[in-house]
Scaffold this motif. Structure first.
Motif, PDB file in Angstrom:
ATOM      1  N   SER A 199      42.305  40.767 -18.343  1.00 55.57           N
ATOM      2  CA  SER A 199      42.631  41.284 -19.679  1.00 55.57           C
ATOM      3  C   SER A 199      41.638  42.358 -20.113  1.00 55.57           C
ATOM      4  O   SER A 199      41.972  43.218 -20.913  1.00 55.57           O
ATOM      5  CB  SER A 199      42.656  40.166 -20.733  1.00 55.57           C
ATOM      6  N   ASN A 249      50.757  41.706 -21.414  1.00 58.42           N
ATOM      7  CA  ASN A 249      51.120  40.548 -22.244  1.00 58.42           C
ATOM      8  C   ASN A 249      50.115  39.415 -22.076  1.00 58.42           C
ATOM      9  O   ASN A 249      50.451  38.351 -21.582  1.00 58.42           O
ATOM     10  CB  ASN A 249      52.508  40.023 -21.859  1.00 58.42           C
ATOM     11  N   SER A 250      48.903  39.672 -22.503  1.00 57.98           N
ATOM     12  CA  SER A 250      47.896  38.629 -22.329  1.00 57.98           C
ATOM     13  C   SER A 250      48.150  37.490 -23.313  1.00 57.98           C
ATOM     14  O   SER A 250      48.333  37.712 -24.498  1.00 57.98           O
ATOM     15  CB  SER A 250      46.512  39.214 -22.569  1.00 57.98           C
ATOM     16  N   SER A 251      48.140  36.260 -22.796  1.00 55.57           N
ATOM     17  CA  SER A 251      48.341  35.095 -23.667  1.00 55.57           C
ATOM     18  C   SER A 251      47.096  34.875 -24.520  1.00 55.57           C
ATOM     19  O   SER A 251      47.079  34.054 -25.425  1.00 55.57           O
ATOM     20  CB  SER A 251      48.633  33.867 -22.818  1.00 55.57           C
ATOM     21  N   LYS A 252      46.049  35.655 -24.187  1.00 55.61           N
ATOM     22  CA  LYS A 252      44.780  35.477 -24.911  1.00 55.61           C
ATOM     23  C   LYS A 252      44.771  36.181 -26.273  1.00 55.61           C
ATOM     24  O   LYS A 252      43.764  36.128 -26.971  1.00 55.61           O
ATOM     25  CB  LYS A 252      43.620  36.016 -24.057  1.00 55.61           C
ATOM     26  N   ASN A 253      45.895  36.830 -26.655  1.00 53.14           N
ATOM     27  CA  ASN A 253      45.976  37.535 -27.937  1.00 53.14           C
ATOM     28  C   ASN A 253      44.805  38.507 -28.109  1.00 53.14           C
ATOM     29  O   ASN A 253      43.885  38.253 -28.878  1.00 53.14           O
ATOM     30  CB  ASN A 253      46.020  36.512 -29.087  1.00 53.14           C
ATOM     31  N   SER A 297      52.751  44.410 -16.537  1.00 51.61           N
ATOM     32  CA  SER A 297      53.295  43.227 -17.190  1.00 51.61           C
ATOM     33  C   SER A 297      54.165  42.524 -16.156  1.00 51.61           C
ATOM     34  O   SER A 297      54.484  43.081 -15.119  1.00 51.61           O
ATOM     35  CB  SER A 297      54.103  43.617 -18.423  1.00 51.61           C
ATOM     36  N   TYR A 340      41.393  26.798 -12.324  1.00 56.01           N
ATOM     37  CA  TYR A 340      42.473  27.703 -12.723  1.00 56.01           C
ATOM     38  C   TYR A 340      42.738  28.731 -11.622  1.00 56.01           C
ATOM     39  O   TYR A 340      43.889  28.999 -11.262  1.00 56.01           O
ATOM     40  CB  TYR A 340      42.105  28.391 -14.038  1.00 56.01           C
TER      41      TYR A 340
END
Ligand code: ADP
Length: 159
Positions: free
Chosen positions: A9, A38-42, A70, A97
């Motif tokens: 990211s 589209n990082s889920s980390k906002n 993406s 992870y």
């Protein structure tokens, strides 16, 4: 031509990332730093900001290209004719992870290898989120991020 991809990211890039980029670039012909859209980390920084900060940070490394992606990393790899994914490992906490992701990607495409590089001991404690936490609380980020991005990081959190 050996094309490697280093995904993340980079919100924002740190000296830990730069260290991995330089070491990985020396192992291949072209290293693509792939910035996740589209990082889920906002993310705190927009995609354009993250790409521009990276460009400034690696301007002295000739065989590195910054791109965004993406969707599935494996599809991006195929599109770029890249065979190796670079990942940095800091602590044991990264391992679980990263193992899962590496096995998942191997299952999707057995021809693509994930290569892990150990963190530089000087940056083993460093993450983008710790840099942001420091900047938010007016802590000193000297030596943690590249000099050319320091002011922009501080400005982002001074509002
Ligand atoms: P972070 O985990 O700092 O939020 P990213 O998602 O952008 O950063 O991470 C991209 C890649 O860089 C991952 O493989 C991560 O393990 C690696 N990385 C991040 N910080 C370091 C560091 N200080 N040393 C080595 N590798 C790192």
């Amino acid at each position: 031509m050996r094309v490697y991809v280093y995904p993340g990211s980079f919100d924002p890039v740190t000296n830990g990332h730069v260290d991995i980029i330089k070491r990985a670039a020396s192992l291949c012909d072209k290293l693509i730093v792939a910035v996740l859209v589209n990082s889920s980390k906002n993310p705190s920084f927009t995609l354009d900001e993250r790409v521009n900060l990276l460009k400034c940070a690696i301007s002295d490394v000739p065989n590195v290209q910054i791109e965004s992606f993406s969707g599935l990393l494996i599809d991006f790899m195929t599109k770029k004719k890249a065979a190796v994914i670079i990942k940095g490992l800091r602590a044991v906490s990264d391992f679980e992870y990263e193992l899962q992701m590496a096995l998942l990607n191997k299952n999707l495409n057995p021809d693509i290898e994930t290569l892990f590089m150990m963190t530089n001991i000087n940056y083993s404690f460093l993450s983008s989120s710790s840099v942001k936490e420091l900047a938010r609380n007016k802590g000193n980020i000297d030596g943690l991020v590249p000099d050319c991005i320091k002011d922009e990081v501080i400005k982002k959190f001074s509002i």
